[in-house]
Design a protein around this motif. Structure first.
Motif, PDB file in Angstrom:
ATOM      1  N   LYS A 163      -0.445  14.112   7.458  1.00  0.00           N
ATOM      2  CA  LYS A 163      -1.672  14.686   8.017  1.00  0.00           C
ATOM      3  C   LYS A 163      -2.863  14.445   7.095  1.00  0.00           C
ATOM      4  O   LYS A 163      -3.985  14.172   7.547  1.00  0.00           O
ATOM      5  N   GLU A 164      -2.620  14.525   5.797  1.00  0.00           N
ATOM      6  CA  GLU A 164      -3.689  14.350   4.813  1.00  0.00           C
ATOM      7  C   GLU A 164      -3.866  12.890   4.395  1.00  0.00           C
ATOM      8  O   GLU A 164      -4.719  12.579   3.568  1.00  0.00           O
ATOM      9  N   LYS A 165      -3.039  12.007   4.950  1.00  0.00           N
ATOM     10  CA  LYS A 165      -3.070  10.568   4.617  1.00  0.00           C
ATOM     11  C   LYS A 165      -2.845  10.346   3.126  1.00  0.00           C
ATOM     12  O   LYS A 165      -3.510   9.539   2.469  1.00  0.00           O
ATOM     13  N   ILE A 166      -1.876  11.088   2.603  1.00  0.00           N
ATOM     14  CA  ILE A 166      -1.495  10.978   1.196  1.00  0.00           C
ATOM     15  C   ILE A 166      -0.206  10.179   1.094  1.00  0.00           C
ATOM     16  O   ILE A 166       0.749  10.434   1.824  1.00  0.00           O
ATOM     17  N   GLY A 203      -4.729  18.782  -9.679  1.00  0.00           N
ATOM     18  CA  GLY A 203      -4.145  19.584  -8.605  1.00  0.00           C
ATOM     19  C   GLY A 203      -3.877  18.699  -7.403  1.00  0.00           C
ATOM     20  O   GLY A 203      -3.960  17.472  -7.487  1.00  0.00           O
ATOM     21  N   GLY A 204      -3.549  19.339  -6.270  1.00  0.00           N
ATOM     22  CA  GLY A 204      -3.230  18.583  -5.067  1.00  0.00           C
ATOM     23  C   GLY A 204      -4.406  17.787  -4.522  1.00  0.00           C
ATOM     24  O   GLY A 204      -5.566  18.113  -4.781  1.00  0.00           O
ATOM     25  N   LEU A 205      -4.092  16.759  -3.728  1.00  0.00           N
ATOM     26  CA  LEU A 205      -5.121  15.897  -3.144  1.00  0.00           C
ATOM     27  C   LEU A 205      -5.573  16.371  -1.772  1.00  0.00           C
ATOM     28  O   LEU A 205      -6.472  15.767  -1.187  1.00  0.00           O
ATOM     29  N   ASP A 206      -4.948  17.410  -1.253  1.00  0.00           N
ATOM     30  CA  ASP A 206      -5.281  17.874   0.093  1.00  0.00           C
ATOM     31  C   ASP A 206      -6.654  18.542   0.121  1.00  0.00           C
ATOM     32  O   ASP A 206      -7.175  18.980  -0.906  1.00  0.00           O
ATOM     33  N   GLU A 207      -7.234  18.587   1.299  1.00  0.00           N
ATOM     34  CA  GLU A 207      -8.587  19.125   1.471  1.00  0.00           C
ATOM     35  C   GLU A 207      -8.722  20.540   0.918  1.00  0.00           C
ATOM     36  O   GLU A 207      -9.734  20.890   0.318  1.00  0.00           O
ATOM     37  N   ASN A 234       0.825  -1.209   0.000  1.00  0.00           N
ATOM     38  CA  ASN A 234       0.000   0.000   0.000  1.00  0.00           C
ATOM     39  C   ASN A 234       0.859   1.258   0.000  1.00  0.00           C
ATOM     40  O   ASN A 234       0.396   2.342   0.303  1.00  0.00           O
ATOM     41  N   TYR A 235       2.131   1.086  -0.333  1.00  0.00           N
ATOM     42  CA  TYR A 235       3.043   2.195  -0.591  1.00  0.00           C
ATOM     43  C   TYR A 235       3.315   3.077   0.620  1.00  0.00           C
ATOM     44  O   TYR A 235       3.602   4.245   0.483  1.00  0.00           O
ATOM     45  N   GLN A 236       3.234   2.543   1.817  1.00  0.00           N
ATOM     46  CA  GLN A 236       3.598   3.325   2.992  1.00  0.00           C
ATOM     47  C   GLN A 236       5.109   3.549   2.962  1.00  0.00           C
ATOM     48  O   GLN A 236       5.873   2.610   2.738  1.00  0.00           O
ATOM     49  N   PRO A 237       5.591   4.781   3.182  1.00  0.00           N
ATOM     50  CA  PRO A 237       7.020   5.068   3.086  1.00  0.00           C
ATOM     51  C   PRO A 237       7.817   4.380   4.184  1.00  0.00           C
ATOM     52  O   PRO A 237       7.437   4.397   5.341  1.00  0.00           O
ATOM     53  N   LEU A 238       8.919   3.747   3.792  1.00  0.00           N
ATOM     54  CA  LEU A 238       9.788   3.088   4.753  1.00  0.00           C
ATOM     55  C   LEU A 238      11.196   3.673   4.711  1.00  0.00           C
ATOM     56  O   LEU A 238      12.086   3.166   5.372  1.00  0.00           O
ATOM     57  N   ASN A 239      11.433   4.716   3.933  1.00  0.00           N
ATOM     58  CA  ASN A 239      12.763   5.316   3.874  1.00  0.00           C
ATOM     59  C   ASN A 239      12.658   6.804   3.604  1.00  0.00           C
ATOM     60  O   ASN A 239      11.644   7.295   3.105  1.00  0.00           O
TER      61      ASN A 239
END
Length: 375
Positions: free
Chosen positions: A87-90, A187-191, A10-15
């Motif tokens: 914060k935006e769960k992006i 554009g951006g995915l943020d709220e 699910n592409y969670q950052p690990l580095n």
């Protein structure tokens, strides 16, 4: 070149390298081609973020832009910018990731970085773009709803641009059928910068139901008249083909179709009234060689998905009454009197529900009160 550390599915950052991917993408003059050049040259994006002008020039970046970036980065804190994504769960996926979408990787000018909410797969299940005008007519709504509903029942992944009109409808109908849909934004995915803002609830539903909302633009980037055409290349690039259901000449949907042709993907169009401006774009595409679509089978046959035609479509209950009646259908015809008796519903309610289900092509009336599932 050092390889990016393995990420979960699910592409969670690990580095930390993804932190610097984001920081570099925030410098908007590093558009897709330049980010790819940087990624190809530097072993890590952290190295790139701190590079000298001469290193950037060796990577293929113009001296003037390299100097502008070096001046700009003095005021950027990569870790602080990353926290905005958290914060935006992006999440982020890059061209170095083994799970980068396979079809998208084949196109010219592929996005080097993708921001996403939800789940983006390396290989989607028969992905098809469905696009069209923002100002759809009753006809446009009707044909889009019918075709998309059927495609979703055949488990195709429906991809569009979240715009008002045809795009938004394509996403909504897919979700109604419990299907998978992907929205590509300009554009951006943020709220704050999500556009159109009226579709914020739709974005949440897409993500909650297992789909994805993606963009090549970082947090805080507002869409522009240039970013929408650019995002259309991603819509087309993710798909086996692009279907335009209703569009006037000059519509952004025709830009998506143009990208599809350039990417050697199929282009489909629904014909319309020759006197209606909303159909001029589709009729023009057909004259240019687009495949004519008057029924769902037309799409499946061109994409060599005829096997899907032999499979049973998913018949999804949309009301409590439909849910009750569907329990009593099988491969054999059933009479309306038996449905009334077994369901316990009033005869008027059964009759009305069957009529609606017949209109929606969920059941077929065989005559003399006998019905069968239409799959």
């Amino acid at each position: 070149m050092s390889k990016q550390s393995q990420q979960t599915t699910n592409y969670q950052p690990l580095n930390e390298d993804l932190i610097y991917w984001n920081a570099l993408a925030l410098f908007l003059k590093f558009e897709a081609k330049k980010l790819k050049k940087i990624s190809d040259y530097f072993p890590t994006m952290k190295n790139a973020f701190g590079a000298s002008i001469s290193d950037f020039i060796k990577a293929g970046i113009e001296q003037e832009i390299a100097q502008e970036f070096i001046d700009w980065r003095k005021n950027i804190e990569p870790e602080k910018e990353w926290k905005k994504l958290e914060k935006e769960k992006i999440k982020i996926i890059t061209i170095r990731d083994e799970n980068y979408p396979k079809l998208l990787k084949e196109i010219y000018d592929l996005p080097a970085i993708l921001y996403l909410k939800g789940e983006l797969k390396k290989e989607e299940n028969y992905p098809l773009a469905v696009v069209g005008t923002r100002k759809m007519s009753f006809y446009g709504r009707e044909v889009t709803e019918k075709i998309v509903r059927d495609l979703a029942r055949y488990n195709l992944t429906i991809i569009s641009g979240l715009a008002l009109g045809i795009d938004g409808l394509a996403h909504k109908i897919t979700l109604q059928e419990k299907g998978r849909t992907i929205a590509v934004l300009g554009g951006g995915l943020d709220e704050k910068t999500l556009y159109p803002s009226i579709h914020k609830d739709l974005v949440k539903k897409i993500v909650d139901m297992g789909g994805a909302v993606i963009s090549e633009y970082p947090v805080g980037v507002w869409p522009t008249k240039y970013s929408f055409p650019a995002r259309n290349r991603i819509i087309a690039g993710l798909c086996l083909g692009t279907l335009v259901t209703e569009a006037p000449i000059g519509s952004g949907a025709l830009i998506t179709a143009k990208f599809a042709l350039e990417q050697n993907r199929e282009v489909f169009a629904v014909p319309g009234n020759i006197y209606n401006k909303n159909s001029e774009g589709c009729n023009w595409l057909i004259k240019q060689g687009a495949k004519v679509v008057t029924k769902t089978d037309d799409v499946l046959e061109v994409l060599n998905l005829e096997l899907l035609l032999k499979k049973e479509k998913k018949i999804i209950a949309e009301t409590k009454e439909e849910e009750i009646l569907l329990k009593y259908f099988s491969r054999e015809p059933i009479h309306i009197d038996e449905l009334i008796q077994r369901s316990g519903l009033p005869s008027s309610q059964v009759s009305a529900t069957l009529s609606i289900m017949e209109i929606k092509e969920k059941v077929k009336n065989l005559g003399q009160g006998n019905y069968i599932l239409n799959n």
